[in-house]
Motif scaffolding. Structure first.
Motif, PDB file in Angstrom:
ATOM      1  N   TYR A 113       4.907   0.527  -2.884  1.00 18.32           N
ATOM      2  CA  TYR A 113       3.684   1.295  -3.122  1.00 18.32           C
ATOM      3  C   TYR A 113       2.656   1.006  -2.027  1.00 18.32           C
ATOM      4  O   TYR A 113       2.421  -0.150  -1.666  1.00 18.32           O
ATOM      5  CB  TYR A 113       3.092   0.953  -4.484  1.00 18.32           C
ATOM      6  N   LEU A 114       2.033   2.060  -1.517  1.00 18.58           N
ATOM      7  CA  LEU A 114       0.997   1.928  -0.497  1.00 18.58           C
ATOM      8  C   LEU A 114      -0.372   2.186  -1.123  1.00 18.58           C
ATOM      9  O   LEU A 114      -0.496   2.903  -2.125  1.00 18.58           O
ATOM     10  CB  LEU A 114       1.233   2.924   0.640  1.00 18.58           C
ATOM     11  N   GLN A 115      -1.396   1.592  -0.495  1.00 19.12           N
ATOM     12  CA  GLN A 115      -2.763   1.818  -0.962  1.00 19.12           C
ATOM     13  C   GLN A 115      -3.210   3.246  -0.636  1.00 19.12           C
ATOM     14  O   GLN A 115      -2.768   3.826   0.355  1.00 19.12           O
ATOM     15  CB  GLN A 115      -3.713   0.821  -0.310  1.00 19.12           C
ATOM     16  N   THR A 116      -4.097   3.746  -1.456  1.00 24.36           N
ATOM     17  CA  THR A 116      -4.657   5.077  -1.226  1.00 24.36           C
ATOM     18  C   THR A 116      -6.171   4.956  -1.264  1.00 24.36           C
ATOM     19  O   THR A 116      -6.776   4.886  -2.322  1.00 24.36           O
ATOM     20  CB  THR A 116      -4.186   6.072  -2.298  1.00 24.36           C
ATOM     21  N   TYR A 117      -6.787   4.908  -0.087  1.00 27.11           N
ATOM     22  CA  TYR A 117      -8.246   4.810  -0.013  1.00 27.11           C
ATOM     23  C   TYR A 117      -8.908   6.175  -0.059  1.00 27.11           C
ATOM     24  O   TYR A 117     -10.097   6.293  -0.296  1.00 27.11           O
ATOM     25  CB  TYR A 117      -8.657   4.099   1.278  1.00 27.11           C
ATOM     26  N   GLY A 118      -8.154   7.210   0.248  1.00 30.03           N
ATOM     27  CA  GLY A 118      -8.739   8.546   0.290  1.00 30.03           C
ATOM     28  C   GLY A 118      -9.180   8.965   1.674  1.00 30.03           C
ATOM     29  O   GLY A 118      -9.576  10.108   1.879  1.00 30.03           O
ATOM     30  N   SER A 119      -9.119   8.063   2.648  1.00 32.51           N
ATOM     31  CA  SER A 119      -9.535   8.413   4.009  1.00 32.51           C
ATOM     32  C   SER A 119      -8.386   9.104   4.733  1.00 32.51           C
ATOM     33  O   SER A 119      -7.207   8.841   4.475  1.00 32.51           O
ATOM     34  CB  SER A 119      -9.958   7.165   4.775  1.00 32.51           C
ATOM     35  N   ALA A 120      -8.745   9.970   5.682  1.00 32.01           N
ATOM     36  CA  ALA A 120      -7.732  10.714   6.430  1.00 32.01           C
ATOM     37  C   ALA A 120      -6.892   9.787   7.304  1.00 32.01           C
ATOM     38  O   ALA A 120      -5.679   9.983   7.447  1.00 32.01           O
ATOM     39  CB  ALA A 120      -8.403  11.788   7.279  1.00 32.01           C
ATOM     40  N   THR A 121      -7.527   8.766   7.873  1.00 36.92           N
ATOM     41  CA  THR A 121      -6.804   7.821   8.735  1.00 36.92           C
ATOM     42  C   THR A 121      -5.766   7.039   7.942  1.00 36.92           C
ATOM     43  O   THR A 121      -4.619   6.878   8.371  1.00 36.92           O
ATOM     44  CB  THR A 121      -7.794   6.852   9.407  1.00 36.92           C
ATOM     45  N   GLN A 122      -6.189   6.541   6.778  1.00 37.63           N
ATOM     46  CA  GLN A 122      -5.264   5.786   5.929  1.00 37.63           C
ATOM     47  C   GLN A 122      -4.090   6.662   5.503  1.00 37.63           C
ATOM     48  O   GLN A 122      -2.934   6.220   5.489  1.00 37.63           O
ATOM     49  CB  GLN A 122      -6.015   5.280   4.691  1.00 37.63           C
ATOM     50  N   ASP A 123      -4.373   7.919   5.180  1.00 34.16           N
ATOM     51  CA  ASP A 123      -3.315   8.827   4.763  1.00 34.16           C
ATOM     52  C   ASP A 123      -2.352   9.114   5.911  1.00 34.16           C
ATOM     53  O   ASP A 123      -1.136   9.204   5.706  1.00 34.16           O
ATOM     54  CB  ASP A 123      -3.933  10.133   4.256  1.00 34.16           C
ATOM     55  N   LEU A 124      -2.889   9.237   7.126  1.00 34.93           N
ATOM     56  CA  LEU A 124      -2.042   9.497   8.294  1.00 34.93           C
ATOM     57  C   LEU A 124      -1.137   8.306   8.581  1.00 34.93           C
ATOM     58  O   LEU A 124       0.065   8.476   8.855  1.00 34.93           O
ATOM     59  CB  LEU A 124      -2.927   9.791   9.510  1.00 34.93           C
ATOM     60  N   ILE A 125      -1.690   7.096   8.506  1.00 34.51           N
ATOM     61  CA  ILE A 125      -0.874   5.896   8.729  1.00 34.51           C
ATOM     62  C   ILE A 125       0.194   5.776   7.640  1.00 34.51           C
ATOM     63  O   ILE A 125       1.353   5.436   7.920  1.00 34.51           O
ATOM     64  CB  ILE A 125      -1.766   4.627   8.757  1.00 34.51           C
ATOM     65  N   GLY A 126      -0.199   6.088   6.388  1.00 40.13           N
ATOM     66  CA  GLY A 126       0.769   6.048   5.289  1.00 40.13           C
ATOM     67  C   GLY A 126       1.901   7.046   5.484  1.00 40.13           C
ATOM     68  O   GLY A 126       3.068   6.748   5.212  1.00 40.13           O
ATOM     69  N   GLU A 127       1.557   8.223   5.993  1.00 38.75           N
ATOM     70  CA  GLU A 127       2.589   9.230   6.269  1.00 38.75           C
ATOM     71  C   GLU A 127       3.547   8.761   7.356  1.00 38.75           C
ATOM     72  O   GLU A 127       4.771   8.958   7.256  1.00 38.75           O
ATOM     73  CB  GLU A 127       1.927  10.554   6.668  1.00 38.75           C
ATOM     74  N   LYS A 128       3.009   8.133   8.397  1.00 38.32           N
ATOM     75  CA  LYS A 128       3.854   7.587   9.456  1.00 38.32           C
ATOM     76  C   LYS A 128       4.770   6.499   8.906  1.00 38.32           C
ATOM     77  O   LYS A 128       5.954   6.414   9.263  1.00 38.32           O
ATOM     78  CB  LYS A 128       2.986   7.022  10.587  1.00 38.32           C
ATOM     79  N   TRP A 129       4.226   5.642   8.032  1.00 37.78           N
ATOM     80  CA  TRP A 129       5.026   4.569   7.458  1.00 37.78           C
ATOM     81  C   TRP A 129       6.173   5.149   6.627  1.00 37.78           C
ATOM     82  O   TRP A 129       7.319   4.664   6.704  1.00 37.78           O
ATOM     83  CB  TRP A 129       4.145   3.666   6.590  1.00 37.78           C
ATOM     84  N   GLU A 130       5.884   6.167   5.839  1.00 41.79           N
ATOM     85  CA  GLU A 130       6.936   6.794   5.035  1.00 41.79           C
ATOM     86  C   GLU A 130       8.030   7.389   5.914  1.00 41.79           C
ATOM     87  O   GLU A 130       9.230   7.270   5.612  1.00 41.79           O
ATOM     88  CB  GLU A 130       6.332   7.889   4.149  1.00 41.79           C
TER      89      GLU A 130
END
Length: 900
Positions: free
Chosen positions: A232-249
């Motif tokens: 499970y990854l954290q979800t802060y709601g920021s666009a940067t965090q979401d982009l990094i999470g997408e790359k990780w996936e």
């Protein structure tokens, strides 16, 4: 005997119908004249619109990324429960406990490790932990910084460490046992609840699959075939965090594919949060080439079916241009959709087929109407007569399309995908109608002008005279013949030589109305009705999102494995008590036990009661209960994680429990979807009936909650709307019995498609519902002209009337349905569940409509009203009156006879 008042009223209604009919025909005649006098204008305007809006398709194309918004019910109790549960216990921090198969919120990576048949996955602990370490060490680069799982993971509240599945701890214990030369039997793994090394009891029912438990009482695991691990990854709601999470996936999925090549002892199947969205849109990518093939097949079929041996009256290019007319109108509709900030999704793949089925019907009807006009008239008058003959019915059916899909786009529709589709379909129908009478009408004008000037329908050169042709070879005569040589002495209309009309007139009409064929048709209809009724009793809703994904996608493979190995237990249901409760009260304790009976409970309450019993502590009042809970129970390491499940409030020195939660897991079978819905329907009423106020929630409930009602509502509203319109216009249309027969025919076709698609394993999802709405209109589109021509026919018998109706409209119906069905064939080769559903439903729609138009209605209309005897009496009366007039003239002028 009819009363005078009733007779006058009937005559009044009849006159009103005639006035309305003649008014509409007059309007369409003037429209045809306008188009025939200004063909260049009506050809240019649609072409310019297509160019303008067509570019917006390329420039403003944007796919829909929120799958929940698209396919989950927009207004549901589950979304309200999610908001309430999130306000008490943040769902972001509890998504590891609220396990859901495919609907886990936020970013995550999930993997199933599957051992070969007959092997025990628990013996592969070292290899699995190596895979686990590879995931933890995997790096993702963003703007020069490397991020690992420890930077992105969801954190536990108590120690701020990464949230990991408890099966990892079990595997660590097994590995240590193997290193210490101990047998794995010394490490007791139980199922579905097991005890970890730190004394904590945990539920692993959704982490360990294919389990062999020899003793149900002991619950010790003998062997298992699959292990499922979620990161499970954290979800802060920021666009940067979401982009990094997408790359990780994305890197996670690549890593699993790479590790699969290295490990031969077990298979790896990965899933990420973007997998469902990716595989949903994969259908559109896979279907691109097949849709082009479908278009080519329709173009070929329309061209060939519009051709004749007669090079003057053959209209192959009109069939071709008719299909292209529908295509450019669909491109214009798509441009308008994207200009208005519409977002594309794969369910919109059905719109080209829906629009083509209706548009080509108007094209072929106009061609048939042109063939019925008199050849000695100027081509402009012939176009106007064709419009007068055809466009009234086509206007009515287009209006019904707009009304039914407009109702589907109304606020009553609770599925966003259905609403978006219906909105787009309404625009397509309007543009379709406009392009047919303008663009295609202009093409008909030019073709009529070529015919009047005796130009070849293909080569556009002057047709030579018969004397010139006689001196040429046979092949030249065949290519350049205008058909007069093939016309027999009794055929005054050269268009009767069209091969479909010839087949219907000379062969089919006589065969279907044969008295020996009719009993077999009745038996066939009884069989059809029986299977349809049997299917209607087995309807099931399609809340499973897998039915919308590409069939060979990783998400579908993963879901099949989940169903096979992890279907013993349902998703973990959060049980939230949102009001203060007297947990120390014996009655409340009994109510909680009764509510949790039948479930595997992961509950602080149950653990606390057991702790009090083992410790021999009495906590029968509020102060003792809360004091022991806070100062003793929650401070022990094996129970510390329960702190996240209780909300305390403090008023002075007194503490209160204002809310708490526990987790329930139901025992399920392979058909988990239906059983989860049944569990939800069982628990919700108890929250109102019992003294304990609670809500239940799991992320999958958002997709399942009243899905059946939400998805069937559009077709019910559309069907009711069509029925209401046909009843209200009962005395305003051409003939009341026409509406009556139309209602029966549409009902029979709709129920037939519904029942047969259920027998063909098609569930009630958003695609099948849209197809059912389309079936309503498609059946009206084809049955209405046939029925209205029949009820207005003035032949002596019903058999002659139905022959006349088939001869007039049968060609257009057969051309359109054949083109429609042939165009569906490429969909069969798209590896997607969505296109399979579309193919099955539309194939049944076309087949059932064809069956009714050419088999069932021609036979049944010869049995039942309207009667044609009054037409026979009228003709006899006119003939007798004419004979009496002739006798009177002879008596007054006897010399006239001798002169004759």
């Amino acid at each position: 005997m009819r009363r005078p008042g009733a007779s006058a009223s009937w005559i009044g209604w009849r006159m009103l119908r005639q006035v309305i009919r003649r008014g509409l025909q007059s309007f369409c005649h003037r429209l045809g004249l306008c188009v025939s006098r200004h063909p260049v204008f009506f050809l240019t305007v649609p072409a310019v619109l297509t160019i303008i809006f067509g570019f917006s398709v390329l420039n403003r194309f944007q796919p829909e990324s929120d799958l929940e918004r698209l396919v989950a019910p927009s207004h549901s109790l589950a979304k309200i429960e999610r908001s309430l549960a999130g306000s008490l216990f943040p769902l972001d921090q509890s998504k590891s406990q609220l396990y859901s198969d495919l609907h886990t919120p936020g970013r995550y990576g999930r993997v199933i490790l599957l051992s070969p048949p007959g092997h025990n996955i628990l013996l592969q602990a070292e290899g699995i932990l190596q895979t686990h370490r590879a995931v933890l060490e995997m790096k993702v680069n963003h703007k020069g910084y490397n991020y690992t799982f420890s930077h992105l993971c969801a954190l536990r509240n108590q120690d701020k460490k990464c949230v990991l599945d408890d099966i990892i701890s079990v595997l660590e214990d097994l590995r240590q046992a193997a290193v210490s030369n101990k047998t794995t039997a010394r490490v007791q793994v139980r199922y579905p609840n097991t005890k970890l090394k730190d004394g904590r009891s945990t539920f692993i029912g959704h982490q360990l699959g294919g389990v062999d438990v020899p003793n149900s009482k002991d619950q010790r695991v003998k062997s298992a075939r699959a292990i499922q691990i979620t990161y499970y990854l954290q979800t802060y709601g920021s666009a940067t965090q979401d982009l990094i999470g997408e790359k990780w996936e994305s890197e996670f999925c690549k890593l699993m594919r790479k590790l699969q090549e290295e490990h031969q002892d077990f298979q790896l199947f990965s899933l990420a949060s973007f997998s469902l969205w990716r595989d949903f849109h994969k259908t559109s990518i896979l279907a691109r080439s097949k849709i082009l093939v479908s278009l080519m097949l329709i173009l070929t079929t329309a061209t060939l079916s519009s051709s004749m041996k007669d090079c003057l009256r053959s209209k192959p290019f009109l069939g071709l241009l008719g299909v292209l007319t529908v295509c450019i109108s669909s491109v214009t509709a798509a441009g308008i959709f994207f200009i208005t900030d519409g977002k594309y999704n794969s369910t919109l793949l059905g719109i080209p087929f829906f629009a083509m089925g209706h548009g080509t019907k108007g094209v072929f009807e106009l061609l048939s109407g042109w063939r019925r006009t008199r050849e000695n008239l100027p081509f402009k008058d012939r176009v106007a007569d064709a419009y007068s003959d055809v466009m009234v019915t086509y206007t009515m059916t287009s209006s019904l399309y707009f009304i039914t899909f407009g109702m589907g786009a109304s606020p009553f529709t609770n599925i966003e995908a259905v609403k978006v589709f219906c909105q787009n379909m309404c625009v397509s129908i309007l543009l379709n109608y406009f392009y047919i009478f303008s663009f295609f009408g202009s093409c008909l004008v030019f073709a009529g002008q070529l015919e009047q000037n005796r130009y070849h329908s293909i080569f556009c050169c002057k047709i030579p005279s018969a004397e010139y042709l006689d001196r040429k070879p046979v092949w030249f005569q065949t290519v350049m013949s205008d058909g007069h040589q093939q016309t027999s002495h009794h055929e005054t209309n050269p268009y009767q030589n069209h091969f479909i009309q010839h087949f219907l007139r000379e062969h089919y009409n006589e065969w279907i109305t044969n008295i020996y064929v009719k009993p077999f048709v009745v038996i066939l209809y009884l069989i059809y009705a029986s299977f349809s009724f049997m299917g209607c009793l087995q309807i099931s809703d399609g809340a499973n999102i897998i039915s919308l994904l590409a069939s060979d996608s990783p998400s579908v493979s993963y879901a099949i494995l989940q169903q096979e190995y992890f279907s013993n237990y349902s998703p973990v249901i959060g049980f939230y008590v949102y009001e203060p409760l007297e947990y120390w009260n014996g009655t409340v304790q009994e109510d909680l036990r009764r509510l949790c009976s039948g479930f595997t409970a992961v509950s602080w309450v149950e653990q606390y009661y057991q702790f009090l019993k083992v410790s021999n502590i009495s906590a029968s009042n509020k102060s003792d209960f809360i004091s022991v809970l806070q100062n003793s129970f929650l401070k022990k390491s094996e129970f510390q994680h329960f702190r996240n499940d209780i909300i305390f409030s403090k008023a002075g020195d007194e503490s209160n429990i204002i809310a708490s939660r526990l987790y329930l897991v139901a025992r399920t079978s392979r058909d988990k979807q239906k059983e989860v819905i049944q569990v939800l329907d069982k628990l919700r009423p108890l929250s109102l009936a019992k003294s304990i106020r609670f809500i239940v929630f799991n992320p999958s409930f958002v997709f399942m909650d009243h899905y059946g009602l939400s998805v069937t509502m559009p077709v019910l509203i559309a069907g009711f709307g069509v029925l209401l319109i046909l009843i209200l216009t009962f005395f305003l249309v051409i003939h009341p019995l026409g509406n009556f027969w139309l209602i029966l025919s549409v009902t029979s076709i709709e129920l037939g498609v519904l029942g047969l698609m259920t027998l063909w394993n098609v569930d009630m999802d958003c695609i099948s519902i849209l197809c059912l709405i389309y079936t309503l209109n498609f059946s009206i589109d084809h049955c209405a002209p046939l029925l209205y021509t029949f009820v207005l026919a003035t032949e002596h018998t019903r058999t002659q009337c139905i022959k006349s109706s088939l001869q007039e409209h049968g060609t257009a119906i057969l051309q359109n349905v054949t083109s429609f069905l042939i165009g569906l064939v490429p969909l069969l080769f798209v590896p997607s569940n969505l296109t399979f559903t579309l193919f099955k439903c539309l194939l049944l729609t076309g087949s059932c409509t064809l069956l009714h138009c050419f088999v069932i209605l021609p036979v049944f209309l010869t049995f039942f009203p309207p009667s044609k005897k009054h037409h026979k009496k009228k003709k006899r009366a006119k003939r007798k009156e004419r004979e009496e007039i002739e006798c009177i003239e002879i008596q007054e002028n006897p010399d006239h006879v001798t002169t004759v």
